[in-house]
Design a protein around this motif. Sequence first.
Motif, PDB file in Angstrom:
ATOM      1  N   GLY A 102       0.843  -1.040  -0.108  1.00 24.01           N
ATOM      2  CA  GLY A 102       0.017   0.054  -0.074  1.00 24.01           C
ATOM      3  C   GLY A 102       0.821   1.156  -0.163  1.00 24.01           C
ATOM      4  N   LYS A 106       1.849   2.359  -7.219  1.00 22.74           N
ATOM      5  CA  LYS A 106       0.789   1.313  -7.639  1.00 22.74           C
ATOM      6  C   LYS A 106       1.194   0.526  -8.588  1.00 22.74           C
ATOM      7  N   ALA A 133      -8.857  -5.042   2.261  1.00 20.08           N
ATOM      8  CA  ALA A 133      -9.683  -3.944   2.634  1.00 20.08           C
ATOM      9  C   ALA A 133      -8.793  -3.086   3.414  1.00 20.08           C
ATOM     10  N   ARG A 134      -8.331  -3.758   4.963  1.00 21.50           N
ATOM     11  CA  ARG A 134      -7.592  -3.041   5.931  1.00 21.50           C
ATOM     12  C   ARG A 134      -6.465  -2.059   5.259  1.00 21.50           C
ATOM     13  N   ASP A 136      -6.323  -0.991   2.040  1.00 19.37           N
ATOM     14  CA  ASP A 136      -6.790  -0.299   1.037  1.00 19.37           C
ATOM     15  C   ASP A 136      -5.958  -0.472  -0.364  1.00 19.37           C
TER      16      ASP A 136
END
Length: 275
Positions: A102, A106, A133-134, A136
């Motif tokens: 993260g 990217k 999810a955590r 992102d």
Amino acid sequence: AKSEGRGTCHFFESGMDATLQRRRTLETGLRDAIANCELSVLFQPLVSLKTGKIAAAEALLRWTHPKLGMIPPVEFIPIAEESGLIHQLGGWVLHQAALAAGKWPKHVGVAVNLSPVQFRQAGLLETVQGALARADLAAERLELEITESLLLEDSQANIDLLHAIRGLGVKIAMDDFGTGYSSLSYLRAFPFDKIKIDRSFMSDIATKDDSRAILRAMIGLGTSLGMVTVAEGVETEEQLAVVKAEGATLVQGYYYSPPVTASDIAAMVEAETVP
Ligand code: C2E
Ligand code: CA
Ligand code: CA
Ligand code: CA
């Protein structure tokens, strides 16, 4: 000679004790290793042979035992698998890897090794979703590496689960390709995104025509099935030249870099983009 024999036997037995003792120590230690901050995750870059840039990095777990020092994963992963601790450990690695990625640019993905044992417990799909999810993190940036031993057991259930994970957008790689008995039939059982050609195949590709021909065939097979091909364990410039000439997509090995910290990866990627 007889008493010597007994002595040897006794010595052997205490040798066994020492092995068992170490195993128990490691298993007990592993239970608290996360809480005691003894674990860390290093990352080894996978470099594109087309651009020369880092495309992804593989998460590799490290454990420093307070008394015994560095324990190699080949020693503690099997203990974690047999004791069931691999679920906790594997989930932790997944979270750490997603968090690290993260923070990277990217275009850089992250690969995480999954033990076949992790497939036996319900909730793997949710664990993967939760980690994404955590952190992102886009699912497309995560790749899970599995070995063929996974597909040996409970085949259809595992294949269904792989499809479900892939349904999230996560990529699936076959690790250590070529080392098992059935690597080829698994290519039919599941459409892998990537095959990682085991490093045992790299040792003499620069000096033996036969070895090079086998490498060429594996790369050709992967490529014709639309898979990304990775040459693992490339250590020398000569080996690099061969895997490049034979058309592998990515290369991973000490030639480029050993496993390093997440921030080292960020710095290496950063250095590439600076003209
Ligand atoms: P692997 O998945 O095949 O990982 C590649 C191994 O090759 C790593 O060893 C890496 O450090 C080493 N390697 C990379 N480049 C070279 C090279 O050029 N030459 C040589 N000689 N070795 C190279 P490592 O980190 O000791 O990991 C060993 C194995 O432990 C891994 O093999 C994997 O099966 C397992 N493992 C490591 N971390 C995890 C984890 O988080 N979860 C699970 N389930 N298994 C893990
Ligand atoms: Ca791997
Ligand atoms: Ca491998
Ligand atoms: Ca391996």
